[in-house]
Design an enzyme around this catalytic site. Structure first.
Site, mmCIF file in Angstrom:
data_model
loop_
_atom_site.group_PDB
_atom_site.id
_atom_site.type_symbol
_atom_site.label_atom_id
_atom_site.label_comp_id
_atom_site.label_asym_id
_atom_site.label_seq_id
_atom_site.Cartn_x
_atom_site.Cartn_y
_atom_site.Cartn_z
ATOM 1 C CG ASP A 102 -1.933 -1.082 1.204
ATOM 2 O OD1 ASP A 102 -2.248 -1.569 0.110
ATOM 3 O OD2 ASP A 102 -2.415 -1.446 2.293
HETATM 4 N N1 URA Z 1 -1.425 -5.959 3.698
HETATM 5 C C1 URA Z 1 -1.875 -4.690 3.767
HETATM 6 O O1 URA Z 1 -2.905 -4.425 4.361
HETATM 7 N N2 URA Z 1 -1.155 -3.737 3.154
HETATM 8 C C2 URA Z 1 -0.001 -3.968 2.515
HETATM 9 O O2 URA Z 1 0.606 -3.031 1.981
HETATM 10 C C3 URA Z 1 0.453 -5.285 2.463
HETATM 11 C C4 URA Z 1 -0.274 -6.274 3.057
#
Ligand code: URA
Length: 246
Positions: A102
């Site tokens: 993310d």
């Molecule tokens: N899970 C999440 O919620 N975000 C990420 O960036 C990776 C795994």
């Protein structure tokens, strides 16, 4: 194996659409044989020629980046935000991230220009351990952590067995740091798992991907994987994908 037009476009011949037209026009050969079929797939050892000229194949690149916060896991962003490839200087080949972290997640992300390798690692049957460290609002008790480990239903699918470990807690601020090891790579999976047990994620970092960790890299730094690491990942992924098919 990849589609011929994709390999051609990747080698910089032209857009994928124009490469398709060249195939239909009968000017492309693979190992000396003219190919006019658009679905034709080629592997790394196939010799491709366009109008008799061999195509230059990019050298495969495999990169491990310590992704900073506020960076998009893509090669470009329509809102002009920083993207992971902005951090990789001195690599001519067109690399892209394998999967995503993310925008606000930091940590280990792999990039490559090897489509076969990327597909293999993103195969849903490749269940390598991914270790995340999350700072949470609230302090989960053992029961809450066991719920994560048993699996959480997200969008009608249950997450597979996970491991959750409380690393530290701050009673004054009512926050905790928890290490969560999962196998899948669903969208926002870690955040959704913690949300499901009532502990929203404030910060998230991916510390490990299989046997790879960040080592001594600092935020924003990267290194190339060694041939040994690439082979090990490939073999691991291949054996899992194959054994689950049997
Ligand atoms: N899970 C999440 O919620 N975000 C990420 O960036 C990776 C795994």
């Amino acid at each position: 194996m990849e589609r011929l037009q994709k390999v051609m476009a990747h080698a910089g011949i032209d857009s994928r659409r124009k490469c398709e037209q060249m195939i239909l026009d009968g000017v492309v050969t693979v190992n000396g044989q003219t190919i006019t079929e658009l679905g034709y797939k080629v592997g790394p050892s196939d010799q491709i020629e366009v109008r008799g000229v061999p195509i230059y194949k990019e050298q495969p690149r495999y990169i491990l980046l310590y992704k900073p916060r506020q960076v998009i896991s893509a090669v470009k962003d329509d809102k002009d935000r920083a993207v992971v490839t902005d951090y990789i200087q001195g690599i001519e080949e067109r690399i892209y991230p394998i999967g995503r972290l993310d925008y606000d997640t930091t940590g280990l992300i792999l990039l490559t220009n090897d489509g076969e390798f990327a597909n293999l690692l993103m195969h849903p049957k490749y269940k390598v351990d991914k270790v995340y460290v999350a700072k949470l609002e609230g302090i989960p008790d053992i029961k809450a952590l066991r719920r994560l480990e048993r699996g959480i239903v997200l969008d009608d699918k249950k997450t597979s067995a996970a491991r959750a470990r409380l690393l530290s807690s701050n009673v004054d601020n009512q926050t905790a740091v928890v290490e969560l090891t999962i196998h899948e790579g669903w969208n926002h999976q870690v955040k959704r798992m913690f949300e499901a047990i009532g502990y929203p994620v404030m910060k998230l970092k991916r510390e490990r991907y299989g046997f790879l960790d960040l080592g001594r890299l600092q935020v924003g730094e990267w290194r190339e994987l060694t041939a040994f690491e690439v082979n090990k990942l490939t073999q691991e992924a291949k054996s899992q994908v194959k054994s689950e098919n049997n």
